[in-house]
Design an enzyme around this catalytic site. Sequence first.
Site, mmCIF file in Angstrom:
data_model
loop_
_atom_site.group_PDB
_atom_site.id
_atom_site.type_symbol
_atom_site.label_atom_id
_atom_site.label_comp_id
_atom_site.label_asym_id
_atom_site.label_seq_id
_atom_site.Cartn_x
_atom_site.Cartn_y
_atom_site.Cartn_z
ATOM 1 N N HIS A 99 0.820 -1.215 0.000
ATOM 2 C CA HIS A 99 0.000 0.000 0.000
ATOM 3 C C HIS A 99 0.854 1.265 0.000
ATOM 4 O O HIS A 99 1.904 1.306 0.609
ATOM 5 C CB HIS A 99 -1.004 0.020 1.155
ATOM 6 C CG HIS A 99 -0.457 -0.166 2.512
ATOM 7 N ND1 HIS A 99 -1.274 -0.321 3.604
ATOM 8 C CD2 HIS A 99 0.808 -0.248 2.983
ATOM 9 C CE1 HIS A 99 -0.534 -0.461 4.670
ATOM 10 N NE2 HIS A 99 0.720 -0.428 4.338
ATOM 11 N N ASN A 100 0.390 2.251 -0.738
ATOM 12 C CA ASN A 100 1.014 3.581 -0.819
ATOM 13 C C ASN A 100 2.300 3.618 -1.628
ATOM 14 O O ASN A 100 2.933 4.672 -1.728
ATOM 15 C CB ASN A 100 1.317 4.160 0.568
ATOM 16 C CG ASN A 100 0.129 4.156 1.489
ATOM 17 O OD1 ASN A 100 -1.005 4.283 1.031
ATOM 18 N ND2 ASN A 100 0.368 3.981 2.769
#
Lengths: 337, 337, 337
Positions: free
Chosen positions: B251-252
């Site tokens: 994520h990210n």
Amino acid sequence: MPDPRFFSVAGPFSLQEVAEISRAELGKGADPEIVISDVAPLDEAGPGEISFLDNKLYLSLFTESRAGVCLVDPGLASKASSHMTLLLTKEPCHGFARVADAFYPEPAPEPATAPSASVSDRAAIGEGCRIEPGVVIGAGAEIGRRCRIGANTVIGGGVVLGDDCRIGPSVTLSYLIAGSRVIIHPGVRIGQDGFGFALGEKQHIKVPQLGRVRIGDDVEIGANTTIDRGAASDTVIGGGCKIDNLVQIGHNVRLGRNCVVVSQVGISGSTMIGDSVMLGGQVGLAGHLRIGDGVRIAARGGVMRDIDAGTTVGGFPAVPMREWLRGVAFIKRMSKR
Amino acid sequence: MPDPRFFSVAGPFSLQEVAEISRAELGKGADPEIVISDVAPLDEAGPGEISFLDNKLYLSLFTESRAGVCLVDPGLASKASSHMTLLLTKEPCHGFARVADAFYPEPAPEPATAPSASVSDRAAIGEGCRIEPGVVIGAGAEIGRRCRIGANTVIGGGVVLGDDCRIGPSVTLSYLIAGSRVIIHPGVRIGQDGFGFALGEKQHIKVPQLGRVRIGDDVEIGANTTIDRGAASDTVIGGGCKIDNLVQIGHNVRLGRNCVVVSQVGISGSTMIGDSVMLGGQVGLAGHLRIGDGVRIAARGGVMRDIDAGTTVGGFPAVPMREWLRGVAFIKRMSKR
Amino acid sequence: MPDPRFFSVAGPFSLQEVAEISRAELGKGADPEIVISDVAPLDEAGPGEISFLDNKLYLSLFTESRAGVCLVDPGLASKASSHMTLLLTKEPCHGFARVADAFYPEPAPEPATAPSASVSDRAAIGEGCRIEPGVVIGAGAEIGRRCRIGANTVIGGGVVLGDDCRIGPSVTLSYLIAGSRVIIHPGVRIGQDGFGFALGEKQHIKVPQLGRVRIGDDVEIGANTTIDRGAASDTVIGGGCKIDNLVQIGHNVRLGRNCVVVSQVGISGSTMIGDSVMLGGQVGLAGHLRIGDGVRIAARGGVMRDIDAGTTVGGFPAVPMREWLRGVAFIKRMSKR
């Protein structure tokens, strides 16, 4: 005993029958009429059940086991408790595999095609096949006899499967020519485009992938493994290869016969691997290598060069096993200073 | 030649046409009227076929090849046999990619929606799309024109795909905004929850994952790769990136433009990667790193720190390439003592 | 703020409410009546929004943030800008997880069974379940209450799921007994045959895999992860374990409670792992090992031996962390000579 919720047991078998199935000799004083009702691991088996010892790590479990019968190497027979009946064989694991298969035979598929399956009119499906719900089979595909195609699996146009193949659910097969008795576990992806690009500074141009995947007889492929089709010639998996879960096999790779590939291995494009090669878990091989017959690569080995037949290597970059272990010992000494 | 079971060949083309397609020059004495009927690898090509040489490893195959025409770097032209017609270019692989695409163009999808597909009334499907059997598309999804959605693929509510995307079978897309000409191979998972927990001694508390995944134009993503959506901001894959099979992107993460990510790479959460970065097979990156433009990480490199733009690194922990190779050589010497 | 295309926000909440939800104290001078309308990351949050600081790496983002409210460790409160209202807690990430869950609660599934699902008459489906299109559920399966079964997921005969499980799309579950509140992301494969063969020179004989998979309550399993069923006894995942994407768990492995397994880890067969063990990304464990409670293995560690409880190890072969770092430093010095 195996959970009857999931498994149906055959048998029982007499000790004599089990000895024949397992190709083992009756131990001293063994009664061939004893009845065996099930298989079980050493620490769970009871009086009417058969177990096996194949790894010395579990010798104490063997000595303490309540199993009525046990397959064991003759050299370890003296470690058994007196209540245990022995079946002697140099290959206890092979023997157990055969016995377990007799108690829990893989049932033949019940022939049927689920109404929700989408099978092309122009696909040829052999007799005795089971096509489960949601399966999609494209034009020109040829499925052999008595194959089981798991739910929601997608088989592309032109794909060929031999007889008695067992394809799990949610598999995708394309550009594939496969032999008989091939077992493919859920989520396997075979035949998609290889990773081929003409790399450039501003953009990377896709190179059309115009080969196939060819898989020999008796191959087994683990869950979520990916095998790309060839770029020009084929990606080839030799007969009898056993491939574990989450393995990556790049385009144009050739695996010889009876190789064993443990989970999370990655084999880069165009690498050629001989027969009976063993690749431990998480091994990686660079592209365009030649790996000889009988090579063994220890788990996590990273191979950057060709390897001669019969060699055992380990480490990264992989070197002969002894050299790797010496390097590891050297660093260990230095880091304790 | 590619198996007609799976591939339909276009053409034939004259040498002149092929030279224009491949952006190559005719070699000395080449007859522009020669007819070329197919592409093939060096060791399989015959008189009417075109091949290419891009890797000196295969120079002997080139010299011995029966190919009628070959794309080759001018510096290697003298190694060709006299019967071979040459097309000269500094980028033989780029040239071949273009020629192969001319002989085997990706066909436009035949527009149709399979009756077994479940497409929400509130999804917007562009004209010319092909929606294969078992596909599920949620409310609010927007699919561009001429997209092909492979069988049993599941597209969540609100997902956006641009034009001319090619989504393989058994893919799942959710919380995704994607550009045009995106190619996604079978079994890819995009947009599921990132691995975000507030860790505790007694239990780990799940942190809601409230971001999306954004993917630029011309991205290709390999089979069974996983890309989690952002925890708060988005996970971003820049335009032109090519990602291989079984890659994990946390994520990210932000990948710049035109990156190449080889199979089984793992990129931990919140790591920011520049443009034109190359990650070799099985590379791993820790979280929260910054990797500059043009960085190259050799296969199996394990990165624990930020890396400046333009650097090539290898090993674990990854260090500049020369330093890594020196360390490897040092251990090799020590382990042979 | 999270994209309303994909997320529906609850609230707003007063600062007092948010303090209670997050179990934090109001900072000096904080007005409990302030209204908070959303959660956001530090660099995106505005005046009516709440964010958090959990990693000192992002201290400058904190100082510059326009967030109206922020959860922060009391020791860092002095670094906040004067316009920011603080909520003080030793566990800002836990607090934020609870607040984010209040703003974005996981909605209960809308009960329904899609017409295209194939659910056996002999399966028991609890009340309030949502069975999405293309799902296949076999005879004897028991699904608890309020479960969500994602599109095209295949659940084999006899499988048991507890209450409130959330199973993503395109999952396959077989030979599984699972607890409540289990979250399984797309493409996960549970219960297929383990990689068990009696190896031979001429052929490898398949050993029937007669165990199950047992999964405790509150387990989460990431996309495309594979968990094989036991060979004889079971493969067991203890309650509260969090497992990331593309992890491989072999047959007979036992994971204790509350373990954290980061992506691309591979755990070989029959390895026993204690409670609260942390395995970093791409870690590999050999088979038949015993790993004690509370062990931590740094990313990419390769474990070949048993590890005592409470130890932190790294490297390959994995050694205590300090020893590994010393070895790395030694090689670094040598390779700079």
